[in-house]
Motif scaffolding. Structure first.
Motif, PDB file in Angstrom:
ATOM      1  N   THR A  42      19.837  -8.428   0.327  1.00  0.00           N
ATOM      2  CA  THR A  42      19.039  -7.559   1.198  1.00  0.00           C
ATOM      3  C   THR A  42      18.530  -8.386   2.376  1.00  0.00           C
ATOM      4  O   THR A  42      18.138  -9.542   2.208  1.00  0.00           O
ATOM      5  CB  THR A  42      17.861  -6.904   0.446  1.00  0.00           C
ATOM      6  OG1 THR A  42      16.907  -7.904   0.082  1.00  0.00           O
ATOM      7  CG2 THR A  42      18.339  -6.188  -0.813  1.00  0.00           C
ATOM      8  N   ILE A  43      18.573  -7.790   3.559  1.00  0.00           N
ATOM      9  CA  ILE A  43      18.249  -8.539   4.792  1.00  0.00           C
ATOM     10  C   ILE A  43      17.252  -7.757   5.632  1.00  0.00           C
ATOM     11  O   ILE A  43      17.503  -6.603   6.001  1.00  0.00           O
ATOM     12  CB  ILE A  43      19.531  -8.779   5.632  1.00  0.00           C
ATOM     13  CG1 ILE A  43      20.608  -9.472   4.795  1.00  0.00           C
ATOM     14  CG2 ILE A  43      19.197  -9.597   6.879  1.00  0.00           C
ATOM     15  CD1 ILE A  43      21.977  -9.546   5.487  1.00  0.00           C
ATOM     16  N   SER A  44      16.144  -8.386   5.936  1.00  0.00           N
ATOM     17  CA  SER A  44      15.170  -7.795   6.856  1.00  0.00           C
ATOM     18  C   SER A  44      15.390  -8.383   8.246  1.00  0.00           C
ATOM     19  O   SER A  44      15.255  -9.589   8.448  1.00  0.00           O
ATOM     20  CB  SER A  44      13.744  -8.088   6.377  1.00  0.00           C
ATOM     21  OG  SER A  44      12.825  -7.654   7.352  1.00  0.00           O
ATOM     22  N   GLY A  45      15.725  -7.526   9.207  1.00  0.00           N
ATOM     23  CA  GLY A  45      16.218  -7.987  10.499  1.00  0.00           C
ATOM     24  C   GLY A  45      15.196  -8.098  11.616  1.00  0.00           C
ATOM     25  O   GLY A  45      15.497  -7.740  12.755  1.00  0.00           O
ATOM     26  N   THR A  46      14.014  -8.579  11.320  1.00  0.00           N
ATOM     27  CA  THR A  46      13.067  -8.877  12.405  1.00  0.00           C
ATOM     28  C   THR A  46      12.225 -10.081  12.040  1.00  0.00           C
ATOM     29  O   THR A  46      11.807 -10.233  10.899  1.00  0.00           O
ATOM     30  CB  THR A  46      12.151  -7.683  12.734  1.00  0.00           C
ATOM     31  OG1 THR A  46      11.082  -8.151  13.605  1.00  0.00           O
ATOM     32  CG2 THR A  46      11.517  -7.083  11.496  1.00  0.00           C
ATOM     33  N   LEU A  57      11.380  -2.847   2.953  1.00  0.00           N
ATOM     34  CA  LEU A  57      12.504  -3.398   2.190  1.00  0.00           C
ATOM     35  C   LEU A  57      12.044  -3.943   0.833  1.00  0.00           C
ATOM     36  O   LEU A  57      12.823  -3.930  -0.137  1.00  0.00           O
ATOM     37  CB  LEU A  57      13.201  -4.495   3.011  1.00  0.00           C
ATOM     38  CG  LEU A  57      14.537  -5.018   2.483  1.00  0.00           C
ATOM     39  CD1 LEU A  57      15.534  -3.900   2.250  1.00  0.00           C
ATOM     40  CD2 LEU A  57      15.114  -6.051   3.442  1.00  0.00           C
ATOM     41  N   ALA A  58      10.789  -4.387   0.762  1.00  0.00           N
ATOM     42  CA  ALA A  58      10.270  -4.912  -0.513  1.00  0.00           C
ATOM     43  C   ALA A  58      10.339  -3.845  -1.611  1.00  0.00           C
ATOM     44  O   ALA A  58      10.537  -4.179  -2.788  1.00  0.00           O
ATOM     45  CB  ALA A  58       8.835  -5.403  -0.325  1.00  0.00           C
ATOM     46  N   LEU A  59      10.194  -2.587  -1.238  1.00  0.00           N
ATOM     47  CA  LEU A  59      10.311  -1.512  -2.240  1.00  0.00           C
ATOM     48  C   LEU A  59      11.739  -1.424  -2.786  1.00  0.00           C
ATOM     49  O   LEU A  59      11.941  -1.178  -3.982  1.00  0.00           O
ATOM     50  CB  LEU A  59       9.926  -0.153  -1.632  1.00  0.00           C
ATOM     51  CG  LEU A  59       8.460   0.103  -1.311  1.00  0.00           C
ATOM     52  CD1 LEU A  59       8.297   1.548  -0.840  1.00  0.00           C
ATOM     53  CD2 LEU A  59       7.578  -0.164  -2.517  1.00  0.00           C
ATOM     54  N   VAL A  60      12.709  -1.601  -1.896  1.00  0.00           N
ATOM     55  CA  VAL A  60      14.113  -1.581  -2.332  1.00  0.00           C
ATOM     56  C   VAL A  60      14.366  -2.757  -3.265  1.00  0.00           C
ATOM     57  O   VAL A  60      14.976  -2.616  -4.333  1.00  0.00           O
ATOM     58  CB  VAL A  60      15.069  -1.630  -1.114  1.00  0.00           C
ATOM     59  CG1 VAL A  60      16.527  -1.634  -1.569  1.00  0.00           C
ATOM     60  CG2 VAL A  60      14.816  -0.455  -0.178  1.00  0.00           C
ATOM     61  N   ASN A  61      13.863  -3.927  -2.851  1.00  0.00           N
ATOM     62  CA  ASN A  61      14.024  -5.119  -3.694  1.00  0.00           C
ATOM     63  C   ASN A  61      13.410  -4.892  -5.071  1.00  0.00           C
ATOM     64  O   ASN A  61      13.994  -5.246  -6.095  1.00  0.00           O
ATOM     65  CB  ASN A  61      13.343  -6.330  -3.040  1.00  0.00           C
ATOM     66  CG  ASN A  61      14.071  -6.776  -1.778  1.00  0.00           C
ATOM     67  OD1 ASN A  61      15.224  -6.412  -1.563  1.00  0.00           O
ATOM     68  ND2 ASN A  61      13.401  -7.560  -0.952  1.00  0.00           N
ATOM     69  N   ASP A  62      12.218  -4.306  -5.077  1.00  0.00           N
ATOM     70  CA  ASP A  62      11.503  -4.056  -6.338  1.00  0.00           C
ATOM     71  C   ASP A  62      12.308  -3.104  -7.221  1.00  0.00           C
ATOM     72  O   ASP A  62      12.440  -3.315  -8.433  1.00  0.00           O
ATOM     73  CB  ASP A  62      10.122  -3.473  -6.032  1.00  0.00           C
ATOM     74  CG  ASP A  62       9.310  -3.225  -7.300  1.00  0.00           C
ATOM     75  OD1 ASP A  62       8.999  -4.218  -7.991  1.00  0.00           O
ATOM     76  OD2 ASP A  62       9.031  -2.060  -7.619  1.00  0.00           O
TER      77      ASP A  62
END
Lengths: 210, 210
Positions: free
Chosen positions: B19-23, B34-39
């Motif tokens: 998973t990549i956060s692009g900022t 994105l942390a929710l997706v990771n969780d």
């Protein structure tokens, strides 16, 4: 529609056109292509302020603004029009081209500014996708994106390493971007200023009304 | 179509999801979303390898590849799928998100890789334009862009500063991206591997056949 030759303002537009090459890759072709636009503008007596991403120090959002970002933003604000060029990487504009737009402030210095687009690609299909995405981005920030953007396909075949163009048709097409930009200014920007001058009688420079 | 419960491979997929956060903007909301997706992926027993642009050192094309670029590229290559998240700046993805894609090699590590897209915006319209442009870019490099990308609108209203989500519907929608990704892997990626295993009888890991 052309401005009357007796017009002081339209005879001597003092404002500059900013041209921007949006890649920092060494020895890139985009700057070679854009050099033709610069040359054509220069031939027509327009002051060109050129920015080459190879020489720009820009920061990502949230970091302090660099001196180059301030210089770029001020130049765009003071310009009558902008020519923005990007190579096509991954079917879209470069990260650097986007970073340039991200460094132009909120509201963007591009807001209300005529912007001509130039896309450069190695492939046969050209930079059509890049130009569409640039049009979306520039339109989003309120730029007046000019019709007839230029896509240069197969750039490595039509431009030599030394920057000369070996295809007359392509060279005419690229130089035509200078014509497109100036024509828009003559047909829409100058008359708007002229009319405003007549009505208001103040001394605001025409580009401040774009 | 679901893989039979007796399948050794589909029961224990060992490969990771990147998973990549692009900022790289400090205290950005994209990483909170994105942390929710990771969780959610973590809850479902999936190994998540997370990259946050705030901690990435990447260079522009033409400059030497950084260690982070190598690490990122290898992780994407070794992954079963990628979740790519970008905030919407200027009606499109961030320069940083594009820079990440520019650091994934030629051919891109995203080629043939399932990619789920997540767009985050402050405005009411959401990140629809960003997601469309990301779809174009990821599709161009050969990624299998998954249907049902997620657009989070008004992110500052639905996520608190501490990263918690105050809107159950939005939280479910965001967590659903984990479900979408895993479902795609179960329905298309695992069966493809299963079938190949049956036909070839070799021991190649399933993600290498994606």
């Amino acid at each position: 529609m052309h401005v009357a030759a007796t017009s002081k303002v339209s005879k001597k537009p003092k404002k500059q056109i900013v041209t921007i090459s949006g890649t920092s890759r060494p020895n890139n072709y985009t700057s070679k292509v854009l050099a033709l636009v610069n040359d054509e503008l220069d031939k027509r007596g327009v002051k060109v302020v050129h920015f080459d991403a190879r020489e720009l120090d820009l920061s990502f959002p949230g970091q302090p603004e660099t001196d180059d970002a301030k210089r770029l933003t001020e130049a765009v604000k003071a310009s009558g029009a902008v020519v923005l060029a990007s190579p096509e990487y991954h079917g879209t504009f470069t990260a650097m081209t986007k970073l340039i737009v991200e460094n132009l402030g909120f509201p963007s210095a591009l807001k209300g500014k005529p912007v001509a687009l130039l896309g450069v690609a190695s492939g046969r299909i050209g930079a059509i996708k890049t130009l569409e995405q640039m049009r979306g981005m520039c339109g989003h920030v309120g730029a007046l994106v000019l019709p007839s953007p230029i896509s240069v396909a197969g750039v490595r075949n039509v431009f030599n390493e030394d920057g000369t163009c070996n295809d007359e048709t392509v060279e005419q097409m690229v130089r035509g971007l200078a014509e497109t930009t100036l024509q828009f200014m003559h047909e829409y920007v100058y008359p708007r200023y002229e009319l405003e001058q007549m009505v208001r009688g103040d001394e605001k420079g025409w580009s401040t009304t774009v």
